[in-house]
Scaffold this motif. Sequence first.
Motif, PDB file in Angstrom:
ATOM      1  N   GLU A  55      31.964  32.459  81.850  1.00  0.00           N
ATOM      2  CA  GLU A  55      30.731  32.485  81.865  1.00  0.00           C
ATOM      3  C   GLU A  55      29.881  33.808  82.429  1.00  0.00           C
ATOM      4  OE1 GLU A  55      27.301  29.136  82.161  1.00  0.00           O
ATOM      5  OE2 GLU A  55      27.927  29.655  84.363  1.00  0.00           O
ATOM      6  N   TYR A  74      37.400  35.450  72.455  1.00  0.00           N
ATOM      7  CA  TYR A  74      36.601  35.037  71.413  1.00  0.00           C
ATOM      8  C   TYR A  74      35.128  34.694  71.993  1.00  0.00           C
ATOM      9  CZ  TYR A  74      34.631  31.963  67.864  1.00  0.00           C
ATOM     10  OH  TYR A  74      33.823  31.687  67.093  1.00  0.00           O
ATOM     11  N   VAL A  75      34.011  35.453  71.501  1.00  0.00           N
ATOM     12  CA  VAL A  75      32.765  35.134  71.982  1.00  0.00           C
ATOM     13  C   VAL A  75      32.296  33.890  71.570  1.00  0.00           C
ATOM     14  CG1 VAL A  75      30.444  36.072  72.098  1.00  0.00           C
ATOM     15  CG2 VAL A  75      32.380  37.738  72.233  1.00  0.00           C
ATOM     16  N   ILE A  76      32.119  32.692  72.308  1.00  0.00           N
ATOM     17  CA  ILE A  76      31.687  31.643  71.726  1.00  0.00           C
ATOM     18  C   ILE A  76      30.290  31.632  71.809  1.00  0.00           C
ATOM     19  CG2 ILE A  76      31.136  29.079  72.418  1.00  0.00           C
ATOM     20  CD1 ILE A  76      33.847  29.422  74.015  1.00  0.00           C
ATOM     21  N   ASN A  77      29.061  32.060  72.668  1.00  0.00           N
ATOM     22  CA  ASN A  77      27.993  32.325  72.411  1.00  0.00           C
ATOM     23  C   ASN A  77      27.323  33.361  73.195  1.00  0.00           C
ATOM     24  OD1 ASN A  77      27.022  31.432  75.255  1.00  0.00           O
ATOM     25  ND2 ASN A  77      27.149  29.317  74.079  1.00  0.00           N
ATOM     26  N   GLY A  78      26.358  34.048  72.899  1.00  0.00           N
ATOM     27  CA  GLY A  78      25.715  35.250  73.672  1.00  0.00           C
ATOM     28  C   GLY A  78      26.306  36.532  73.245  1.00  0.00           C
ATOM     29  N   ASP A  79      26.140  37.651  74.198  1.00  0.00           N
ATOM     30  CA  ASP A  79      26.484  38.724  73.775  1.00  0.00           C
ATOM     31  C   ASP A  79      27.499  39.394  74.908  1.00  0.00           C
ATOM     32  OD1 ASP A  79      24.852  40.969  75.706  1.00  0.00           O
ATOM     33  OD2 ASP A  79      23.750  38.950  75.225  1.00  0.00           O
ATOM     34  N   LYS A  88      29.083  39.847  69.340  1.00  0.00           N
ATOM     35  CA  LYS A  88      28.274  38.687  69.440  1.00  0.00           C
ATOM     36  C   LYS A  88      29.151  37.440  69.091  1.00  0.00           C
ATOM     37  CE  LYS A  88      27.595  39.475  64.538  1.00  0.00           C
ATOM     38  NZ  LYS A  88      28.616  40.095  64.543  1.00  0.00           N
ATOM     39  N   ALA A  89      28.381  36.196  69.068  1.00  0.00           N
ATOM     40  CA  ALA A  89      28.882  34.941  68.970  1.00  0.00           C
ATOM     41  C   ALA A  89      29.799  34.989  67.465  1.00  0.00           C
ATOM     42  CB  ALA A  89      27.966  34.010  68.900  1.00  0.00           C
ATOM     43  N   GLY A  90      31.195  34.656  67.759  1.00  0.00           N
ATOM     44  CA  GLY A  90      32.075  34.764  66.602  1.00  0.00           C
ATOM     45  C   GLY A  90      33.117  35.840  66.545  1.00  0.00           C
ATOM     46  N   SER A 105      27.362  42.026  79.716  1.00  0.00           N
ATOM     47  CA  SER A 105      26.277  41.142  78.968  1.00  0.00           C
ATOM     48  C   SER A 105      24.900  41.316  79.614  1.00  0.00           C
ATOM     49  CB  SER A 105      26.767  39.682  79.147  1.00  0.00           C
ATOM     50  OG  SER A 105      25.888  38.980  78.112  1.00  0.00           O
ATOM     51  N   ALA A 109      26.647  35.270  78.315  1.00  0.00           N
ATOM     52  CA  ALA A 109      27.625  34.977  77.277  1.00  0.00           C
ATOM     53  C   ALA A 109      28.536  33.842  77.850  1.00  0.00           C
ATOM     54  CB  ALA A 109      28.646  36.405  77.026  1.00  0.00           C
TER      55      ALA A 109
END
Length: 117
Positions: A55, A74-79, A88-90, A105, A109
């Motif tokens: 986090e 792997y970006v789950i959410n955020g930047d 970015k996410a994804g 960030s 993220a």
Amino acid sequence: MKEIFQPAKSGRSDIEQFLVIETESLDWQDSGIPGFQHKVLYREENDAIETMLIEMAPGAFSDSHSHDRREQIYVINGDFYDQNHRYKAGDFLMREPETNHIAGSDGGALILLVFSK
């Protein structure tokens, strides 16, 4: 490429044992860098594989550093960003061992990080 789904193995039970981690029950651990916390989800005894959630608080930043293992993110959410790109996410990225990089960030993220030899 290997098939994702392979035939079931004969002689094995239909009920298998799995490692299940209720991540909400784990406390965030201080990473030693302001704005970065982590939860270790899995670690092999020889540290060949380690999986964790990271986090990052808004504005979190880490100076140039490296790791002795391959790093998959792997970006789950955020930047999330490094010296090469903004993610970015994804988005997914992989770095080879000993790769120098920064990490930061702008808005915060949550990332899944897997270290492997």
